[in-house]
Scaffold this motif. Sequence first.
Motif, PDB file in Angstrom:
ATOM      1  N   ARG A  56      -7.316  10.014  -3.656  1.00  0.00           N
ATOM      2  CA  ARG A  56      -7.940   9.920  -4.750  1.00  0.00           C
ATOM      3  C   ARG A  56      -6.807   9.554  -5.904  1.00  0.00           C
ATOM      4  NH1 ARG A  56     -11.142  13.947  -8.447  1.00  0.00           N
ATOM      5  NH2 ARG A  56      -9.142  14.390  -8.837  1.00  0.00           N
ATOM      6  N   LYS A 116      -6.105   5.992  -8.263  1.00  0.00           N
ATOM      7  CA  LYS A 116      -5.820   6.219  -9.747  1.00  0.00           C
ATOM      8  C   LYS A 116      -4.656   5.720  -9.912  1.00  0.00           C
ATOM      9  CE  LYS A 116      -8.314   9.829 -11.840  1.00  0.00           C
ATOM     10  NZ  LYS A 116      -8.575  11.226 -11.882  1.00  0.00           N
ATOM     11  N   PHE A 154      -9.112  26.008 -21.543  1.00  0.00           N
ATOM     12  CA  PHE A 154      -7.648  25.880 -22.287  1.00  0.00           C
ATOM     13  C   PHE A 154      -7.809  26.472 -23.911  1.00  0.00           C
ATOM     14  CE2 PHE A 154      -5.268  23.421 -25.585  1.00  0.00           C
ATOM     15  CZ  PHE A 154      -4.099  23.535 -25.097  1.00  0.00           C
ATOM     16  N   HIS A 184      -2.549  19.048 -28.814  1.00  0.00           N
ATOM     17  CA  HIS A 184      -2.397  19.092 -27.240  1.00  0.00           C
ATOM     18  C   HIS A 184      -3.616  19.532 -26.277  1.00  0.00           C
ATOM     19  CE1 HIS A 184       1.762  18.668 -28.324  1.00  0.00           C
ATOM     20  NE2 HIS A 184       1.986  19.867 -29.030  1.00  0.00           N
ATOM     21  N   ARG A 186      -6.486  16.221 -21.891  1.00  0.00           N
ATOM     22  CA  ARG A 186      -7.214  14.928 -21.624  1.00  0.00           C
ATOM     23  C   ARG A 186      -8.826  14.788 -21.093  1.00  0.00           C
ATOM     24  NH1 ARG A 186      -7.428  12.353 -16.354  1.00  0.00           N
ATOM     25  NH2 ARG A 186      -7.844  10.457 -17.250  1.00  0.00           N
ATOM     26  N   TYR A 224     -13.225  11.142 -11.975  1.00  0.00           N
ATOM     27  CA  TYR A 224     -13.088  11.830 -13.105  1.00  0.00           C
ATOM     28  C   TYR A 224     -13.246  13.502 -12.971  1.00  0.00           C
ATOM     29  CZ  TYR A 224     -12.188   7.483 -15.521  1.00  0.00           C
ATOM     30  OH  TYR A 224     -11.922   6.540 -15.922  1.00  0.00           O
ATOM     31  N   THR A 225     -13.207  13.843 -11.888  1.00  0.00           N
ATOM     32  CA  THR A 225     -13.147  15.333 -11.312  1.00  0.00           C
ATOM     33  C   THR A 225     -11.791  15.796 -11.380  1.00  0.00           C
ATOM     34  OG1 THR A 225     -15.057  14.811  -9.900  1.00  0.00           O
ATOM     35  CG2 THR A 225     -14.089  17.051  -9.664  1.00  0.00           C
ATOM     36  N   PRO A 226     -11.564  16.800 -12.394  1.00  0.00           N
ATOM     37  CA  PRO A 226     -10.192  17.587 -12.430  1.00  0.00           C
ATOM     38  C   PRO A 226     -10.167  18.537 -11.656  1.00  0.00           C
ATOM     39  CG  PRO A 226     -11.845  18.298 -14.063  1.00  0.00           C
ATOM     40  CD  PRO A 226     -12.729  17.452 -13.339  1.00  0.00           C
ATOM     41  N   GLY A 227     -10.067  18.231 -10.419  1.00  0.00           N
ATOM     42  CA  GLY A 227      -9.686  19.258  -9.283  1.00  0.00           C
ATOM     43  C   GLY A 227     -10.837  20.169  -9.324  1.00  0.00           C
TER      44      GLY A 227
END
Lengths: 306, 479
Positions: free
Chosen positions: A146, A151, B219, B414, B417, B467-470
């Motif tokens: 992925r 990407k 964060f 910062h 994203r 669009y899955t951040p882990g």
Amino acid sequence: MRRFLKRLILFAAIPTVIAVVWTAFVVVMEYRSYVGALTLAEGETMVVCGDSQTKDALDPAIIPGLRNFSTAATTCDQDAMRLKDVLAANPGKVRRVLIDVSPLKIGYDISRPVSELNAARVHTFIHFYHFKENRRPLGSVLSLWRDVVFKRKFNEFRKSILRGRRWKSSLVGGFDPSTGVGFVSRKLRKMARSDATDKAARVNSRPPATSDLPLLDILEEQVKLVRAAGAEPIITTMPLSGPLREAIDPARRAAFTREVEALARRLGVVYLNYLELDLPIECWHDGNHLNRDGAEVFSKRFLRDL
Amino acid sequence: MLFNSPEFLLFLPLVFAGYWLLGAHLRLQNLFVVAASYVFYGWWDWRFLALIVFTSAWSWIFGLLESNAEPRSAASKARLALSCVINLGILGAFKYYDFFVGQAAELLRACGFEPHVAFLQVALPVGVSFYTFQALSYTIDVYRRQIAPTRDPIAFFAFISFFPQLVAGPIERATNLLPQFLRPRAFDYGEAVLGCRQMLWGFFKKCVVADNCAVAANFLLNDASLHNGLGTWLGVLLFTFQIYGDFSGYSDIAIGCSRLFGIRLMRNFACPYFARDIAEFWRRWHISLTTWFRDYLYIPLGGSRCGAWKRVRNTFVIFLVSGLWHGANWTFVAWGAFHAALFLPLLLGGRNRRHLDVVAEDRALPSLRELGEMLRTFFFALLGWTLFRAQSISEAGRWFRDMVDVRTFGSLHHLPRETTIAAVAVAALLLVEWFNRREAYGCARLPRLTSMRWGVYFVLLWLVVFYTPGSQTFIYFQF
């Protein structure tokens, strides 16, 4: 049921076909580009295959004859594999090889999370066997696919088409220091707080008296490989920023130096150790990567020692 | 095993195939469900399977003993009490023992004693709160003669351990789920398609909305050195959507997955952030738990058909217990008390059932008054989540201080994203849910044209994959 399965298969087939075709395209292009990029240019006789620390530290414009093949986030055995490929692609051309060894690689040389590797575009499709050591091999391969194949490679492909450039392999690196000086202090302060302690904790977690056998074994194999190719091996350790160096247990640091020095003595190899070299904070992009100014300062020092 | 793990990608088709291949043999099919559910549960830690087997076995035996007993006899009451003690004892030992012993020791130390305390220090078995409550619901319903006790142990074990809802609900009632395991099930094309669609929507909510919100919220909230009021507001706002996306996403996946097997689970969320007051919020949030507490705790205590003081007591009891159900921490108790304090004025003023319909039911947009009510309720929910998210009361206090002290409002640098992705995803989620607020789940209504519908599926799939951040674990697993 039959109707449902037919629909389901059709639904799954469309993205699967796209994925397979794209993956095959990426693998072919990446391999071709990788093989092509390994060839040394006229006058290049010294090579180094390290990680991002080395990539950002050794400037070929200052060290004559050097070709920096280092890429970000590689493990020591990946460095060894790339070195093997470089030597095979340039028979008789390489005179000197800088073999990078770092205390940061202790304890994670094979088992570090694959997601970290993905993020940094490292050896991927070719060296799949790294993932069998990972606790979640299926998840690793899927996230690798992925993040890298789709990407990152798709974005690079899109940009290369827009700019009319050729496909560039991400498996071969090169000198590329990180961002400029203006960003240093804030980022380094943050790094000193969190990232440095994480990195140092990983190194510190090993008892100082224990040798890192995989790391030293790979180092010895690299020396033998270089000698077999008729070149001179030089073992080297890149510098670390003050906050990161101080966060690493001094006993562990001393043990690391002692062990590598002992190995170098036994093998009769020169060891250029810059672990304790204190470079000013302006030379750093973050805790363990030099910026352009830092690379210039360090490369001059390295050339002098060489 | 997590729904959002690659292992589940292999597990689900295998179980689906095996399940329908055994379609002609009900008992074998149920046995297969039990085996698959135990694999699903044991993937995390097989040792805790003993607990779920024990809970199931005891509840089933209780039902058998109860079938020959005189209704509400002394023996029957004693058995019910024993069953509750056993089930709640297991829950208490794993979930609350260390907490209460620790608190008691602190208290004794404050009084000048030096107590020697022994902590269990064991991991909390995943989903123990969910399946314990499910087993209790069967026990109480059998005692009340609201359901006939089953003699089929396999169907009963399947009811307790059915894998889609085993670890994070919905907390099913025996009256709804158990009969479905006792009768043959036939594959239904329409149900299966709707199930897949609901799963896809659930994955969107979990992977795209909740996980991106989680990265940004962590964060902003985890770094104690930030002390930025604006960042705390944003962090809590993101957590508000994280917990909704996470839990309602899990419920959608569970319900959709069950539909593939011809099993209907109860609805667990009904657009709670469009609620116009806190009473309506609680009719729309974690419906299976809220109704469980209503039926098995609030009404037996007298409910709202008693004097004012008793109503106050009952309200506080269910909200405090509900808070404590979420975890052994004073923050959860404070969260429950906060909601009780918001709910009480509505209850005492007889306004707690004002909003039983869907907001702006016959209109596309809400009126200004409705919008104001929704925003006010959302704001209260957000304040509640601040307590819920904090690790301690003192941390919650610090966040509240930062949130009201404008001097701490600095600019935010910062941001990861994922913050932007989360903002866009939350906007999309609210929009889709608004136009589907009368439906059972977010994207229940889709264009009739196949190509358009498939286009929506592919877009959702693309978002989920890229669009899955882990992989982030589900918040409600810890409860």
